[in-house]
Design an enzyme around this catalytic site. Structure first.
Site, short mmCIF file in Angstrom:
data_model
loop_
_atom_site.label_atom_id
_atom_site.label_comp_id
_atom_site.label_asym_id
_atom_site.label_seq_id
_atom_site.Cartn_x
_atom_site.Cartn_y
_atom_site.Cartn_z
N ASP A 10 84.10 -3.06 -26.05
CA ASP A 10 85.07 -2.92 -27.53
C ASP A 10 84.09 -2.71 -28.60
OD1 ASP A 10 86.79 -4.22 -25.69
OD2 ASP A 10 87.85 -5.59 -27.33
N LYS A 14 95.30 -2.34 -28.06
CA LYS A 14 94.85 -3.89 -27.73
C LYS A 14 95.21 -4.40 -29.11
CE LYS A 14 91.14 -6.98 -27.17
NZ LYS A 14 89.56 -7.50 -26.53
N LYS A 68 92.21 -0.55 -30.60
CA LYS A 68 92.17 -1.89 -30.72
C LYS A 68 92.38 -2.17 -31.99
CE LYS A 68 89.31 -6.04 -30.44
NZ LYS A 68 88.45 -6.85 -29.83
#
Length: 224
Positions: free
Chosen positions: A92, A184, A155
Site C-alpha cells: 500500500d 480499499k 485506497k
C-alpha cells in the site's frame, strides 16, 4: 455476512510503538478469522511472513512511503523490492500528495509507476490517495493516475492525517476507477455497520485495526 466480510479485511497494525507480541497476536487473529491480509510496517514483514507460512490465504501487506508519501519514486521502488524480498505480497503506497495538489501529474504518475513496476508479478499495489487532504477534483485525478499507472487498488487513507474513509469518497473512487480496480476503505471503519456502508458504496477491501470487533458485531475505538 460478517464471515464473508472477514475475507475483505486487511487486519492492520501500523502504530509506531508496535511490539513483536502484538504482531504475533495480529497474525494469530488473521488466521483464526480468515482475514484477507495482515497490514504491517515494513520492519515486521519478515516476521509476519514467517508466522503466516502455514496460512497461504492470509496475505502479508505492508506500506510504502508511509505515512506522508514524501519520499522519492526511487526510494519507494526500493522499499517495495525490499518488502517483497522479505515476504510481502501486497503493498500500500502513499502518493506524493503535494505534487498532486500542484498538478504535477507526470511526477505523481511516475511515483505510482515506480512501485507498480517494482511489484509487478510479485505483489498487488494499492495506491493511498489520502482523501481527507484532497478536493473532489484532486481525488478524481489521483484515481485516474492510479488506473493509468497500472495499480490494482485505490485506497482512501493512511489513518495518520485526520480523516478516514467515507461512503461518499468510496462511491466517487469507484465511479472513477470503474468495475475492474479494487477500492480499499481505510481509516475509521470500526464496526460491522461501517464496513457494510463502505462495501455498499463500492469498497472491495477494508483496512482496519478493528477487524475482530467488526466480524464479532462489536465496536472498536481506534483511529484506523
Amino acid at each position: 455476512m460478517s464471515r464473508s466480510i472477514a475475507q475483505m479485511i486487511d487486519h492492520t497494525l501500523l502504530k509506531p510503538n508496535t511490539t513483536e507480541d502484538q504482531i504475533v497476536k495480529l497474525c494469530e487473529e488473521a488466521k483464526e478469522y480468515s482475514f484477507a491480509s495482515v497490514c504491517v510496517n515494513p520492519t515486521w514483514v519478515a516476521l509476519a511472513a514467517q508466522l503466516l507460512k502455514d496460512a497461504p490465504d492470509v496475505k502479508v501487506c505492508t506500506v510504502i512511503g508511509f505515512p506522508l508519501g514524501a519520499t522519492t519514486p526511487e526510494v519507494k521502488a526500493f522499499e517495495t523490492t525490499n518488502a517483497i524480498e522479505n515476504g510481502a505480497t501486497e503493498v500500500d503506497m502513499v502518493i506524493n500528495i503535494g505534487a498532486l495538489k500542484d498538478k504535477q501529474y507526470e511526477l505523481v504518475g511516475r511515483d505510482i509507476q515506480a512501485v507498480v513496476k517494482a511489484a509487478e508479478g510479485k505483489a498487488l499495489t494499492k495506491v493511498i490517495i489520502e482523501t481527507s487532504l484532497l478536493t473532489e477534483e484532486e481525488k478524481k485525478a489521483a484515481c485516474e493516475l492510479a488506473v493509468k499507472a497500472g495499480a490494482d487498488f485505490v485506497k482512501t487513507s493512511t489513518g495518520f492525517s485526520g480523516g478516514g474513509a467515507t461512503a461518499e469518497d468510496i462511491a466517487l473512487m469507484r465511479k472513477v476507477v470503474g468495475p475492474n480496480l479494487g477500492v480499499k476503505a481505510s481509516g475509521g471503519v470500526r464496526d460491522l455497520s461501517d464496513a457494510k456502508a463502505m462495501i455498499d458504496a463500492g469498497a472491495t477491501r477494508i483496512g482496519a485495526s478493528a477487524g475482530v470487533a467488526i466480524v464479532n458485531g462489536e465496536r472498536s475505538e481506534g483511529s484506523y
